[in-house]
Design an enzyme around this catalytic site. Sequence first.
Site, PDB file in Angstrom:
ATOM      1  N   GLU A  84       0.808  -1.227   0.000  1.00 17.17           N
ATOM      2  CA  GLU A  84       0.000   0.000   0.000  1.00 17.17           C
ATOM      3  C   GLU A  84       0.838   1.272   0.000  1.00 17.17           C
ATOM      4  O   GLU A  84       0.320   2.356  -0.290  1.00 17.17           O
ATOM      5  CB  GLU A  84      -0.940  -0.007   1.207  1.00 17.17           C
ATOM      6  CG  GLU A  84      -2.047  -1.042   1.072  1.00 17.17           C
ATOM      7  CD  GLU A  84      -2.968  -1.096   2.287  1.00 17.17           C
ATOM      8  OE1 GLU A  84      -2.556  -0.601   3.356  1.00 17.17           O
ATOM      9  OE2 GLU A  84      -4.077  -1.622   2.144  1.00 17.17           O
ATOM     10  N   GLU A 115       7.541 -21.520   8.481  1.00 17.87           N
ATOM     11  CA  GLU A 115       7.836 -20.549   9.540  1.00 17.87           C
ATOM     12  C   GLU A 115       8.904 -21.062  10.512  1.00 17.87           C
ATOM     13  O   GLU A 115       9.509 -20.279  11.249  1.00 17.87           O
ATOM     14  CB  GLU A 115       6.575 -20.195  10.320  1.00 17.87           C
ATOM     15  CG  GLU A 115       6.017 -21.319  11.164  1.00 17.87           C
ATOM     16  CD  GLU A 115       4.815 -20.852  11.978  1.00 17.87           C
ATOM     17  OE1 GLU A 115       4.803 -21.130  13.187  1.00 17.87           O
ATOM     18  OE2 GLU A 115       3.907 -20.213  11.409  1.00 17.87           O
TER      19      GLU A 115
END
Length: 297
Positions: A84, A115
């Site tokens: 963004e 992860e």
Amino acid sequence: MSEFKALSTETVSPQYQDLDTWDTPHLVQVLVEDQLGAVEAVRRAIGPIAQAADRASQRLRQGGRLIYAGAGTSGRLGFLDSAELPPTFSWPSERSLVCIAGGERAIRQAVEGAEDDLEAGRRDFLAHRPTAQDVVIALAASGTTPYPQGVLLAAGEVGALRIGIANNPDTPVLRLSEVAIALETGPEVISGSTRLKAGTAQKIALNALSSAIMVRLGKVYGNLMVDLQATNTKLLARAVRLTIAATGASEEAAKATLEASGWQVKTAIVMLRKGLNPEAAREVLSRVDGDVRQALR
């Protein structure tokens, strides 16, 4: 497994043990109201968030990059914040990067076990050829996820600024960071589902942190988003409104000036306020690193 027993985000709350028996309006009410805890958690972390914004903006003025790091929900929130910045603040996309466990595929679907790979975090980060001017924002709800720890370890080796965001205090991700942002949201309504208020708290913190950084870097004039990229009809109209708000010009004058400036709101504002042509306005802005307020003095 013992390390997870001490994590408040993994605690099973007896308050919600009959959750599946509740009627839907009550269920939704509880899910919504529990999100208020995210706001309170971020409020308690305003100090370190502000410190992170100041220290990050100093590095970025020297040409550094923002590099987000995380796994699962945290990694996707980092990706969203990164994505963004270019359209909202004209932040260069090559200076807004993401290390997410499992790679780009993990943005759309879970990559199991990714992860837990600390070395992958280190490797992915170093692939960006980091420097001491870069800023790392590492996120993990538990604060114990190995992947962002690997990123932080490698970041420390090159001298990059390390900012850690986690929902449990005194955890490895925070201890490996120079600026530790603890968002203590506690147990979730659905036990361990940190996409709920833990994720909400991370999103709020990221919104505040990256927006504050962009304000400090002169990407905002007053409260006007003057460095947006006007790439569609809605944003073209917004550019006109912003230019009018900053200059008091008529709609016709604002549109004409924006067209002459290549729809660069900052340039249009300086043109109108100082009576300059596009080239001269850009020159004034370049001398003050694009800061409109300084350009108008």
